[in-house]
Design an enzyme around this catalytic site. Structure first.
Site, PDB file in Angstrom:
ATOM      1  N   HIS A  60       0.815  -1.220   0.000  1.00 11.33           N
ATOM      2  CA  HIS A  60       0.000   0.000   0.000  1.00 11.33           C
ATOM      3  C   HIS A  60       0.852   1.277   0.000  1.00 11.33           C
ATOM      4  O   HIS A  60       0.741   2.095  -0.918  1.00 11.33           O
ATOM      5  CB  HIS A  60      -1.005  -0.049   1.164  1.00 11.33           C
ATOM      6  CG  HIS A  60      -1.604   1.268   1.526  1.00 11.33           C
ATOM      7  ND1 HIS A  60      -2.437   1.968   0.686  1.00 11.33           N
ATOM      8  CD2 HIS A  60      -1.481   2.036   2.646  1.00 11.33           C
ATOM      9  CE1 HIS A  60      -2.816   3.102   1.270  1.00 11.33           C
ATOM     10  NE2 HIS A  60      -2.238   3.161   2.461  1.00 11.33           N
ATOM     11  N   HIS A  84       3.868   6.704   5.617  1.00  7.14           N
ATOM     12  CA  HIS A  84       2.704   7.458   6.100  1.00  7.14           C
ATOM     13  C   HIS A  84       1.830   6.711   7.108  1.00  7.14           C
ATOM     14  O   HIS A  84       1.104   7.321   7.867  1.00  7.14           O
ATOM     15  CB  HIS A  84       1.842   7.972   4.928  1.00  7.14           C
ATOM     16  CG  HIS A  84       0.939   6.952   4.313  1.00  7.14           C
ATOM     17  ND1 HIS A  84       1.287   6.228   3.200  1.00  7.14           N
ATOM     18  CD2 HIS A  84      -0.306   6.534   4.650  1.00  7.14           C
ATOM     19  CE1 HIS A  84       0.288   5.424   2.885  1.00  7.14           C
ATOM     20  NE2 HIS A  84      -0.686   5.583   3.744  1.00  7.14           N
ATOM     21  N   GLU A  88       0.741   5.414  12.911  1.00 10.32           N
ATOM     22  CA  GLU A  88      -0.579   5.048  13.377  1.00 10.32           C
ATOM     23  C   GLU A  88      -0.701   3.547  13.610  1.00 10.32           C
ATOM     24  O   GLU A  88      -1.301   3.104  14.576  1.00 10.32           O
ATOM     25  CB  GLU A  88      -1.641   5.514  12.377  1.00 10.32           C
ATOM     26  CG  GLU A  88      -3.007   5.593  13.025  1.00 10.32           C
ATOM     27  CD  GLU A  88      -4.097   6.000  12.059  1.00 10.32           C
ATOM     28  OE1 GLU A  88      -3.785   6.304  10.893  1.00 10.32           O
ATOM     29  OE2 GLU A  88      -5.266   6.003  12.473  1.00 10.32           O
ATOM     30  N   ASP A  89      -0.132   2.771  12.697  1.00 10.51           N
ATOM     31  CA  ASP A  89      -0.432   1.337  12.711  1.00 10.51           C
ATOM     32  C   ASP A  89       0.699   0.439  13.215  1.00 10.51           C
ATOM     33  O   ASP A  89       0.538  -0.763  13.264  1.00 10.51           O
ATOM     34  CB  ASP A  89      -0.797   0.861  11.288  1.00 10.51           C
ATOM     35  CG  ASP A  89      -2.022   1.578  10.750  1.00 10.51           C
ATOM     36  OD1 ASP A  89      -2.820   2.050  11.584  1.00 10.51           O
ATOM     37  OD2 ASP A  89      -2.163   1.694   9.527  1.00 10.51           O
ATOM     38  N   ASP A 151      -3.058   8.486  -0.735  1.00 12.95           N
ATOM     39  CA  ASP A 151      -3.468   7.389   0.143  1.00 12.95           C
ATOM     40  C   ASP A 151      -4.921   7.024  -0.151  1.00 12.95           C
ATOM     41  O   ASP A 151      -5.269   5.860  -0.377  1.00 12.95           O
ATOM     42  CB  ASP A 151      -3.300   7.872   1.598  1.00 12.95           C
ATOM     43  CG  ASP A 151      -3.787   6.859   2.619  1.00 12.95           C
ATOM     44  OD1 ASP A 151      -3.459   5.669   2.464  1.00 12.95           O
ATOM     45  OD2 ASP A 151      -4.485   7.272   3.566  1.00 12.95           O
ATOM     46  N   ASP A 269     -24.233  16.956 -23.728  1.00 17.08           N
ATOM     47  CA  ASP A 269     -22.887  17.360 -24.103  1.00 17.08           C
ATOM     48  C   ASP A 269     -21.829  16.359 -23.666  1.00 17.08           C
ATOM     49  O   ASP A 269     -20.829  16.682 -23.082  1.00 17.08           O
ATOM     50  CB  ASP A 269     -22.551  18.774 -23.651  1.00 17.08           C
ATOM     51  CG  ASP A 269     -22.980  19.006 -22.226  1.00 17.08           C
ATOM     52  OD1 ASP A 269     -23.337  18.023 -21.571  1.00 17.08           O
ATOM     53  OD2 ASP A 269     -22.945  20.159 -21.798  1.00 17.08           O
TER      54      ASP A 269
HETATM   55 MN    MN Z   1      -2.610   4.562   4.144  1.00 21.34          MN
END
Ligand code: MN
Length: 728
Positions: A60, A84, A88-89, A151, A269
């Site tokens: 990812h 990134h 957090e993870d 992301d 259009d």
């Molecule tokens: Mn991500």
């Protein structure tokens, strides 16, 4: 480029791909080695984590970073792209990032992490707060938004692996928050695709329908576009060989929105062409050629070159009727405009690292630092951010503020908006019944200017009605027109009377009005203005929807005035003038004479006559600079018989004042006290001082009246100066 996002590739393959791109883009070997270290740290940190798709998690961030390379970002942004999700993870510590990659990369990763923690679909009350957090995170560094968009772009490509509820939530958030943000910064590269994919999840049926129509008609459409393309190219080649005409399929989501707006199923259009030429001037030439070839649809031409959008977008847009009466949308632009249209704020990053273009680089730095500054200013709620507006081309939230309802609903309003605007934006009903407002829990007047982030509470009363003052207090045109709407509906008769009185005055009095009326002039006027009848004309004039000059201009076009004459009043005044002229300056009794247009001499002032072959004697102010160099023999000594006459003279005056509510009315009151008539008025903002400048033409009978009137205008608070204007 985008197809790599949904392909299942091993992390090694993906990282190889990334490396080959950065090699090609000319990053230095130190930079590439830094990128490799970022990859290694990310890989170790995400070790063992698996995406919902079954792929290794690390794929990812690599895909996100590959996407980022398309925007030619700097190396910090690329490293942050790889890292990134580690804060957090994973267990990865901030210190680790800072040590190897530096403060900047850490700040970017922290910024993205902060953004990810904002949950937009949470409780209503938090919406305002969330929005603020979002703005602040982007304010610190706009690159944070770019990483977040990349992301989101990958995540939305892999939505199929999530459950339906999550799909919908993410899709909605994308359409409501991230696509508009991408648009703000001119990042169409992200915007269209984010919207189209989110749309597929939000409205699967509608998406399929559009997909079907688009593919069914592909052959005929391409054939048709090819035909027009050829027609245009053949003509444009005569101007420049460097032309590129391409057909394009419009984005599904924009087709969908258009259908919804028009309430029809006809995708009229779908046919769209883009013409790219080398120079800006050629854009206009090509436009001329196209309008020569095909009839343009009225009202559809837009010149975003002369007036670029706030996000920097520029192009010419037109819509024409092609062969077989089919409607074709055409965009005309240069390669540079095209680049900006795709990459917006990131368009200027191209040369950032290589230093090839100092100018581009400093432009970029300027725009980023100004953006930052601007947003930080918003955060501190300082009202004065205007100075930044000029400095940057790509401008965030420049002419808009965001105000919040106590429930947390966000209302974008024009800068300078008041609680009245807010009330009408919430609902016309709320506006019409408004009696007061609280801003951030404090009672304020309705003319208070709202600031970004203000929480506005509107107080209403059942029997309340709008006040005519509000038309001056309101900032946005839509508010003003809603207020006028109310008056039009509820005070129809009064406004017809006001309008009628104005028309009568404009045409030079009751007798002139009656004569015109007998000639059906006002019925014809209603017809050319596309209004119901003459009452409708008076009503709209009374409300201020149409202007004096529109009325006079149209009457003149209809042949009711002779060309040279301004209006019936001018004719009346001219007649009066002729009769009294002789008594004004005895010396001139026998001569053909006129008053100079440059200095508009007034009775009571020192004057001089100049002998001009074709005009006879022209009367100037004695100190007029236009005559100061003329030889003595051309002067004729003259003077006024009386300091005050019945004749009126047109004089231009200029007033500089604060832009406060009601100031114009105060000034007009002062002028009226001196029984002086106003014939023309212009109003603008001084670029140097930011003050309001009023330029008026008034009808004056003597220099004393003028002096007294100017002095009394000056005595008003908030008026800085009031003086006479000369044309030289
Ligand atoms: Mn991500």
């Amino acid at each position: 480029m985008f197809e790599i996002l949904s392909r299942e590739l091993s992390k090694e393959k993906l990282f190889d791909e990334l490396l080959s791109i950065v090699y090609e883009q000319g990053y230095s070997s130190e930079q590439i080695s830094l990128l490799t270290q970022a990859y290694e740290l990310a890989r170790e940190s995400h070790q063992g984590q698996i995406r919902k798709s079954g792929e290794e998690y690390i794929t990812h961030p690599i895909k996100v970073t590959i996407l980022l390379t398309q925007l030619q970002v700097d190396i910090h942004t690329l490293c942050a792209g790889l890292l990134h999700d580690v804060l957090e993870d994973t267990e990865c510590a901030e210190e680790t990032i800072k040590k190897t990659f530096g403060e900047q990369t850490l700040l970017l990763v922290q910024g993205v992490t902060k953004l990810s923690k904002i949950k937009f679909q949470s409780q209503r009350e938090n919406q305002a707060e969330n929005f603020r957090k979002l703005v602040l995170a982007i304010a610190e560094d706009v690159r944070v938004l770019i990483i977040k968009l990349a992301d989101r772009m990958h995540n939305i490509h892999t939505l199929k692996h999530l459950n339906e509820e999550k799909q919908k939530r993410i899709a909605r958030e994308t359409v409501e928050i991230f696509a508009p943000l991408a648009n703000r910064f001119g990042l169409n590269f992200f915007k269209w695709r984010l919207e189209d994919i989110a749309f597929k999840y939000l409205e699967p049926e509608a998406y399929k329908d559009i997909e079907k129509i688009v593919s069914e008609n592909r052959k005929t459409r391409e054939h048709y576009l090819g035909k027009i393309q050829k027609l245009i190219e053949d003509k444009v080649y005569l101007v420049t060989p460097n032309v590129e005409v391409t057909g394009r399929v419009k984005h599904f989501y924009s087709i969908y929105n258009k259908l919804k707006r028009l309430n029809s199923d006809e995708i009229f259009d779908l046919l769209a062409l883009r013409v790219i030429v080398n120079k800006e001037s050629q854009c206009y030439e090509v436009l001329g050629i196209i309008h020569d070839l095909f009839k343009p649809l009225p009202g559809r031409f837009k010149d975003y070159i002369a007036l670029p959008k706030t996000n920097g977008y520029s192009s010419l847009h037109t819509t024409v009727i092609g062969p077989d009466k089919k409607i074709v949308e055409i965009q005309i632009r240069t390669p540079e405009m095209h680049h900006i249209a795709e990459y917006g704020i990131a368009a200027h990053w191209k040369y950032k690292e290589s230093g090839e273009s100092v100018k581009t680089r400093s432009q970029y730095d300027n725009s980023i630092s100004s953006l930052k500054q601007k947003l930080l200013t918003l955060q501190n709620e300082l009202p004065d951010v205007d100075e930044y507006n000029e400095a940057i081309k790509i401008d965030l939230f420049s002419d808009e503020i965001f105000a919040f309802s106590p429930k947390g609903d966000v209302f974008p309003l024009p800068r300078g908006a008041t609680p009245i605007d807010f009330a009408y934006h919430v609902h016309t009903e709320i506006g019409d019944k408004c009696i007061g407002a609280k801003v951030n829990n404090r009672q304020v007047t309705l003319s208070t200017q709202l600031k970004n982030g203000d929480i506005v509470q509107i107080q209403t009363a059942k029997n309340a009605t709008p006040s005519p003052d509000w038309i001056n207090i309101a900032k946005s045109n839509s508010t003003r027109s809603r207020i006028k709407q109310w008056f039009k509906k509820n005070c129809r008769d009064e406004y017809i009377i006001t309008g009628l009185a104005r028309v009568t005055e404009l045409v030079g009095g009751k007798a002139a009005y009656d004569e015109l009326n007998r000639d059906n002039a006002f019925d014809k006027l209603a017809e050319v203005l596309s209004l119901k009848d003459k009452d409708d004309v008076f009503l709209r004039l009374g409300v201020g929807e149409i202007t004096h000059s529109q009325v006079i201009g149209r009457l003149r076009n209809l042949g009711y005035f002779q060309k040279e004459q301004e209006s019936f009043r001018a004719i009346a005044a001219a007649n009066k003038q002729e009769k009294q002229e002789e008594a004004q300056i005895t010396e001139l009794k026998e001569f053909k004479h006129s008053f100079a247009k440059c200095c508009h001499p007034l009775p009571g002032e020192d004057i001089k006559g100049i002998i001009v072959k074709t005009k006879g004697i022209v009367i100037h102010k004695a100190d007029c600079s236009n005559i100061s160099n003329l030889p003595e023999e051309r002067f004729m000594p003259i003077s006024w018989d009386n300091a005050q006459t019945e004749k009126i003279f047109s004089v231009a005056i200029e007033i500089e004042c604060m832009d406060r509510v009601g100031i114009t009315r105060d000034i007009f009151d002062k002028i009226a006290q001196h029984k002086v008539n106003i014939t023309d008025m212009r109003n603008f903002k001084s670029e140097q001082t930011g003050m309001s400048i009023l330029r008026l033409n008034v009808e004056i009978n003597s220099i004393q009246t003028l002096d007294k009137m100017l002095t009394s205008i000056c005595s008003l608070s908030d008026v800085m100066r009031a003086n006479r204007l000369f044309n030289n």
